[in-house]
Design an enzyme around this catalytic site. Sequence first.
Site, PDB file in Angstrom:
ATOM      1  N   HIS A 127       0.832  -1.211   0.000  1.00 34.05           N
ATOM      2  CA  HIS A 127       0.000   0.000   0.000  1.00 34.05           C
ATOM      3  C   HIS A 127       0.859   1.250   0.000  1.00 34.05           C
ATOM      4  CE1 HIS A 127       0.460   1.057   4.329  1.00 34.05           C
ATOM      5  NE2 HIS A 127       0.370  -0.247   4.576  1.00 34.05           N
ATOM      6  N   CYS A 143       3.175  -4.770   6.629  1.00 34.01           N
ATOM      7  CA  CYS A 143       2.884  -4.515   5.210  1.00 34.01           C
ATOM      8  C   CYS A 143       4.127  -4.076   4.457  1.00 34.01           C
ATOM      9  CB  CYS A 143       1.814  -3.430   5.098  1.00 34.01           C
ATOM     10  SG  CYS A 143       0.175  -3.989   5.610  1.00 34.01           S
TER      11      CYS A 143
END
Length: 173
Positions: A127, A143
């Site tokens: 992301h 992440c």
Amino acid sequence: MHFDPWDSSGLPSTPAGIWFHVSVWEQKVRVLRGKEQIWETLVSTALFGCGEEPGSYRTPRGWHFICEKIGEGSPLGTEFRGRRPTGLLWTPDAPFRERSLILTRILWLAGMEPHNLTTRERFIYFHGTNREDAIGQPMSKGCICLRNEEMVQLFEQASIGTRVLIEERGSPL
């Protein structure tokens, strides 16, 4: 254990089409077509290193695939919570927030090997982030974060099912 994606005796061999290689060691993601590199950029992986345990805030290793693409067509800097746009838009001149936000696009990962099958339930994504200043050094909660413009570029090269290899150590491909 270091898995060499070029070794056909290992678990699974080098994909023929587009696939992504994340080098935690180098803090980079590469887009490859077979063995040919076609794009790369710096990323930020987990501040606490690599690991597959739920609640560990670590980046999971091994083979994964993209199970969902979220945010197509959203403006650069769109903030997401629970994988839904909040209506807020981050810009580089916004007040500094140390916590990394989930921005622009999401590529949700699912594990393909016994040790990383919890990746999807752990909500591990590629992301965009408001912490573009920290790209190139570990800072996430598991992440793989990219600068927002580069997240759009990665998103455009991804499909549902695109394979992703995340390696902790080893030489560049």
